[in-house]
Each structure stands twice: as structure tokens, then as C-alpha cells.
Design a protein around this motif. Structure first.
Motif, short mmCIF file in Angstrom:
data_model
loop_
_atom_site.label_atom_id
_atom_site.label_comp_id
_atom_site.label_asym_id
_atom_site.label_seq_id
_atom_site.Cartn_x
_atom_site.Cartn_y
_atom_site.Cartn_z
N LYS A 120 0.82 -1.23 0.00
CA LYS A 120 0.00 0.00 0.00
C LYS A 120 0.85 1.27 0.00
O LYS A 120 0.31 2.38 0.12
N GLY A 121 2.18 1.11 -0.01
CA GLY A 121 3.07 2.28 -0.01
C GLY A 121 3.04 3.03 1.33
O GLY A 121 3.33 4.23 1.39
N LYS A 122 2.69 2.32 2.43
CA LYS A 122 2.60 3.00 3.73
C LYS A 122 3.83 2.77 4.60
O LYS A 122 3.81 3.06 5.80
N LEU A 123 4.89 2.16 4.02
CA LEU A 123 6.09 1.89 4.81
C LEU A 123 7.29 2.49 4.12
O LEU A 123 7.57 2.16 2.97
N ASN A 124 8.00 3.40 4.82
CA ASN A 124 9.19 4.01 4.22
C ASN A 124 10.36 3.05 4.16
O ASN A 124 11.17 3.09 3.24
N SER A 125 10.43 2.16 5.18
CA SER A 125 11.59 1.28 5.27
C SER A 125 11.46 0.07 4.35
O SER A 125 10.39 -0.51 4.23
N ALA A 126 12.60 -0.31 3.72
CA ALA A 126 12.59 -1.52 2.88
C ALA A 126 13.21 -2.68 3.66
O ALA A 126 13.46 -3.74 3.11
N THR A 127 13.50 -2.43 4.95
CA THR A 127 14.19 -3.44 5.77
C THR A 127 13.29 -4.64 6.02
O THR A 127 12.11 -4.48 6.35
N ASN A 128 13.86 -5.84 5.91
CA ASN A 128 13.14 -7.04 6.34
C ASN A 128 13.29 -7.12 7.86
O ASN A 128 14.41 -7.29 8.37
N PRO A 129 12.19 -7.01 8.62
CA PRO A 129 12.34 -6.92 10.08
C PRO A 129 12.72 -8.24 10.74
O PRO A 129 13.31 -8.25 11.82
N LEU A 130 12.41 -9.38 10.11
CA LEU A 130 12.55 -10.67 10.81
C LEU A 130 13.97 -10.96 11.33
O LEU A 130 14.11 -11.41 12.47
N PRO A 131 15.04 -10.66 10.55
CA PRO A 131 16.37 -10.94 11.10
C PRO A 131 16.70 -10.11 12.35
O PRO A 131 17.63 -10.45 13.08
N PHE A 132 15.95 -9.04 12.59
CA PHE A 132 16.22 -8.20 13.78
C PHE A 132 15.47 -8.69 15.02
O PHE A 132 15.62 -8.12 16.09
#
Ligand code: NAD
Length: 280
Positions: A55-67
Motif C-alpha cells: 500500500k506504499g505505507k512503509l518508508n523502510s525496505a528493511t526485512n524486520p525478521l532478522p532483527f
């Protein structure tokens, strides 16, 4: 600077908090009593991030799972710079957790609660360095709501407030710092509205759908108060009102009997599949 954040409770709020931190490349140690809650938090994180990106509502392209690391053992939190407690809204449960954190965490770790209503000052009194206790009240759904209501108890240090304000900036949230009073600001104003909406349904004046239609179309609410109560969780709404009634000693806050009946019947809202509405 805060590098690693512990989150206790992987329910709707803990999951959302872990997600926004991990999307900002901050390491998260997520702990819950229930392995199932941890597994489902990771699944929800993947699907929520995918939807937000679509939906284009997230600025970050980071995959959160590894964090995100998960465990049912609180020892995972031993080296966190900040720990945010987000378990069920029950003071005894939260007290037990802060007693354990006092033993497990580094003495310089900031300890925070995402409580909707419970006194941060009373929780601060449990730990050896009470100046590190603070309220960080995220809003539901965490990835979409831009506010963090930061609660400063009498004991909270200015360093703890500044550290949380910096963290809020890194995750693109606005922190508003308020004093430690029952239910703080947001719920002090919101919960009486929800309670009144429930009373209107209970009296038979209007159905839940009609109340929500009136408040969205007529008062410009983005969401009706009963749909919102279902989203918050009716158990959480009841706990907040019970606490406000006891601590503010005003009959305005007495929970509507229908709210208690719903909770006793296990109809907790969206999270249980039924509340004032049915959910698939
Ligand atoms: P929830 O019922 O979705 O999740 C609670 C989680 O805590 C569950 O996964 C449960 O297994 C876990 N838990 C319970 N006891 C535990 C313990 N001793 N150790 C580890 N995990 C434990 O609840 P929620 O809606 O995520 O609410 C959590 C907190 O956030 C509450 O304090 C609530 O008042 C607050 N809050 C809720 C909302 C909301 O809209 N739901 C908004 C802001 C703040």
C-alpha cells in the motif's frame, strides 16, 4: 544510544512494537509465556509488512525478521538497553515482571511499560533504580498510529525521557510527554466515550452498528467507538475502566454491566473472534 530493545508480551501490542523497531533496524528480543504467541507474532509481522509495503505505507525496505529474536525465557532480556513490557493489563502480572526484570536486566537498562492505565510510579517503586522506569504508551495498530504517549512518573529521570524521545524519532513516532495520572490522557478521554456507547446499546436506544454509524458519519470519528472497543480488546477496556473508577473515585467511570458480561462470556473483541461484532 539504544541498540537492543526487549519486548515482553507478543500479543497485538508487543507484536506491533517489535515490528516498528525491527523495521528501523533496531534489534528486538521478544518474550512471551506462550510459544504460540511468539510464532504468531512473527507471522503477523511478515504479513503486516508485506501489506504496508504493497500500500506504499512503509518508508523502510528493511526485512524486520532478522532483527527479532524470540524466547519464552526472560533471560533473553539480560543485555537489552531498554525493555518494554506489553503483557495483559493486570497490575499483579506486571508487578511480577518488573520484580524479575530488576534481577535480570543491567542496572542502567531503561524499564518501560506500555500499560494503558496503571501507575508508572507504583511500578517504579518495585525496582532498585526507579529513575529508569517510564511509560511508553503506543497506540493500536502500532505500525499505523503516529503517537507515543510518554508517561513521566515522579521518579523518572530526564535522561530516561530523553532516551525514549530519541527512540521515538528513530521509529518516526511523535512522543508527547505527560504526567502519571490514572489512564494518563488518551484513555482518560477515550474510555468514558466507549463506556457511554456501550450503555446506549445496553439500554436498547440503538444497535452497535447504529452507534458506530452515528459517531462516524455524525461526529467525524474515523472508527465507531464499539468497533474501536473490539479492536482494543474488551478485557483491556474493562481493566482500564475498573482502574479509573477505583482511582478517580467517580461514578462516571463505572464500567457498563454489558462490558463485563461480554468479557465474562469470553467475547473479547477482534482477538477472540467476537465482541460487539463478529470477525472471521
Ligand atoms: P494481548 O492480550 O493481545 O497480549 C498480551 C500478551 O501478553 C499475550 O501474548 C500473553 O501471552 C502475554 N503475557 C501475559 N502474561 C505474561 C507474562 N507473565 N510473561 C510474558 N508474557 C505474558 O494484549 P494487548 O492488547 O497486546 O495489550 C498489552 C498491553 O498493552 C496492556 O497493558 C494494554 O493495556 C496495553 N495497550 C493496549 C492497547 C490496545 O489497543 N489493545 C493499546 C495501548 C496499550
Amino acid at each position: 544510544m539504544i541498540q537492543t530493545v526487549g519486548v515482553i508480551g507478543a500479543g497485538q501490542m508487543g507484536q506491533g512494537i517489535a515490528q516498528v523497531l525491527a523495521c528501523a533496524s533496531i534489534n528486538v528480543c521478544l518474550v512471551d509465556l506462550a510459544q504460540q504467541a511468539l510464532d504468531s507474532a512473527l507471522l503477523t509481522t511478515s504479513s503486516s509488512v508485506a501489506k504496508l509495503q504493497e500500500k506504499g505505507k512503509l518508508n523502510s525496505a528493511t526485512n524486520p525478521l532478522p532483527f527479532i529474536q524470540t524466547s519464552t525465557d526472560m533471560q533473553l532480556l539480560a543485555d537489552c538497553d531498554l525493555v518494554i513490557e506489553a503483557v495483559t493489563e493486570d497490575e499483579m502480572t506486571k508487578r511480577t515482571i518488573f520484580e524479575s526484570l530488576n534481577q535480570i536486566c543491567r542496572p542502567d537498562a531503561i524499564l518501560a511499560s506500555n500499560t494503558s492505565s496503571i501507575s508508572i510510579g507504583r511500578l517504579a517503586a518495585i525496582v532498585d533504580q526507579p529513575e529508569r522506569m517510564i511509560g511508553v504508551h503506543f497506540m493500536n495498530p502500532v505500525p499505523l498510529m503516529p503517537l507515543i504517549e510518554v508517561i513521566e512518573a515522579k521518579q523518572t529521570s530526564t535522561e530516561s525521557v530523553a532516551a525514549v524521545q530519541q527512540l521515538a524519532e528513530r521509529i518516526e513516532k511523535t512522543a508527547v510527554v505527560v504526567k502519571d495520572r490514572p489512564a494518563f490522557v488518551l484513555n482518560r478521554i477515550l474510555l468514558p466515550t466507549i463506556n457511554e456507547a456501550i450503555r446506549v446499546v445496553e439500554e436498547g436506544t440503538a444497535s452497535a452498528e447504529q452507534v458506530d454509524q452515528i459517531m462516524t458519519l455524525g461526529a467525524g470519528f474515523p472508527m465507531g467507538p464499539l468497533a474501536l472497543a473490539d479492536m482494543i480488546g474488551l478485557d483491556t477496556c474493562l481493566s482500564i475502566l475498573d482502574l479509573m473508577f477505583v482511582e478517580l473515585k467517580d461514578s462516571r467511570y463505572l464500567p457498563a454491566p454489558l462490558l463485563r458480561e461480554q468479557v465474562v462470556a469470553g467475547r473479547l473483541g477482534k482477538k477472540s473472534g467476537e465482541g460487539f461484532y463478529q470477525y472471521a
